[in-house]
Design an enzyme around this catalytic site. Structure first.
Site, PDB file in Angstrom:
ATOM      1  CE  LYS A  82      -7.710  -1.946   5.830  1.00  0.00           C
ATOM      2  NZ  LYS A  82      -8.223  -1.308   4.435  1.00  0.00           N
ATOM      3  NE  ARG A  89      -3.609  -2.245   2.680  1.00  0.00           N
ATOM      4  CZ  ARG A  89      -2.688  -3.806   3.789  1.00  0.00           C
ATOM      5  NH1 ARG A  89      -1.592  -3.807   4.318  1.00  0.00           N
ATOM      6  NH2 ARG A  89      -3.320  -4.653   4.123  1.00  0.00           N
TER       7      ARG A  89
END
Length: 373
Positions: free
Chosen positions: A221, A196
């Protein structure tokens, strides 16, 4: 010697009283023709200062103590709390009436989904306070309406990725000679490792282990840290970038940012800058319009990595179903359900899936004919 010093900066005190983050609006208000009126217009509601504020703040603290970041949900609750403070007449009304007014405040699809989410959260809070409070049945329709307006992921072909890599190597940057190689390496990791944009920006120099051929992606995350093995070709590119980074005079502290630049205090690229640079590469590759937010996103590189990896498994005769748990772990997902979101059905993927079904299912059909005969 006696000094005539004050205990506190009055502008800071006014800023805190108005509940704003900057002092400049306070200075402008004081310099206006009517300072009292200008300061009154600056005044913002206090966080969780409504009649339900204490309950909402307690819920946010509880969820964070359980290990959730609870950032976006907290922002939704703060918007609702602000609405209550700006409409004091509603604070004495029943919760159903308050929620009806909050729902009618905006007519957008996102607001309708946010209101449904708020009803679910408030039901949980009230049930926790009083177990006799019944749970309400959630309404999935607002969220389905939101999903309809989402952009579908753009799946880059290997040729698209090669074109972007070629453009990144020749990226015009006379004042920052390391930037073309930096963007190139970002693209390599975004596509080959499925990172990401925030994970790219947070990578430290010490997270790269060239000897073992791995990178460590820390606290991303779901508060996960994962160690990713990299292909030899990616390790070669990383080694070349780190050598160029050293020659450019970058810090060799293991805690310094892997993607380094010589400006600013942190000297590392922010997630926003990573997005801008990689989006600019897509625009130069004519994969994204020159202006606007339409077209492929940076996150679509992660989607493309998943789809193209599954295509490679099909071509190698590997059953993707057996590899999905490994892919989910590599991407940092809790389970394969999150990974399934990334599987965009393209024509090539559908063709390979149909061929595999035909190969496996054809003998079963022949067996059924033999049994009937």
């Amino acid at each position: 010697m006696k000094t005539e010093a004050i205990d506190r900066n009055p502008v800071t005190a006014l800023r805190q009283a108005c509940n704003i983050k900057q002092c400049m609006p306070v200075w402008r208000a004081l310099a206006s023709r009517n300072p009292e009126k200008a300061l009154a217009e600056l005044r913002q509601p206090r966080p969780f200062g409504s009649v339900l504020g204490a309950v909402l703040a307690e819920h946010v603290a509880l969820m964070r103590n359980r290990g959730y970041k609870y950032t976006s949900q907290s922002a939704r609750l703060l918007r609702f709390d602000r609405f209550l403070q700006l409409n004091p007449a509603l604070q004495e009304q029943p919760i159903g009436v308050i929620l009806d007014h909050w729902t009618a405040a905006k007519s957008t699809r996102n607001h309708a989904a946010e209101c449904e989410n708020l009803r679910r959260v408030l039901t949980k809070i009230f049930h926790r306070q009083d177990p006799s409070t019944p749970f309400r049945r959630p309404d999935p329709r607002p969220q389905k309406e939101v999903v309809k307006q989402w952009r579908k992921p753009h799946i880059h072909s290997p040729d698209d990725v090669r074109r972007m890599l070629d453009i990144a190597r020749s990226y015009p940057s006379p004042r920052a000679p390391l930037r073309p190689l930096t963007i190139y390496t970002m693209l390599v990791l975004a596509y080959c490792a499925g990172l990401r944009r925030g994970e790219l920006a947070r990578l430290d120099l010490g997270d790269v282990d060239l000897q073992d051929g791995t990178i460590t992606v820390r606290q991303t995350k779901f508060f996960k840290t994962r160690i990713l093995p990299l292909p030899n070709s990616v390790v070669v590119e990383l080694r070349a970038y780190i050598k160029a980074r050293r020659r450019a005079g970058a810090s060799q502290d293991p805690c310094s940012g892997l993607f380094w630049h010589g400006q600013g205090r942190t000297r590392r690229y922010t997630p926003e800058m990573v997005t801008w640079l990689l989006s600019d590469i897509m625009r130069r590759a004519e994969l994204k319009p020159r202006q606007g937010r339409t077209g492929p996103r940076v996150h679509d590189l992660r989607h493309s990595m998943v789809v193209n990896r599954i295509l490679e498994w099909y071509e190698a005769g590997i059953n993707p179903q057996d590899r999905l748990p490994f892919l989910a772990t590599y991407l940092g997902h809790r389970d394969i359900n999150s990974t399934l979101v990334y599987i965009t059905v393209t024509q090539d993927l559908l063709h390979h899936a149909n061929e595999r079904f035909r190969t496996v299912g054809a003998p079963c059909l022949d067996l059924g004919r033999e049994v009937r005969s």
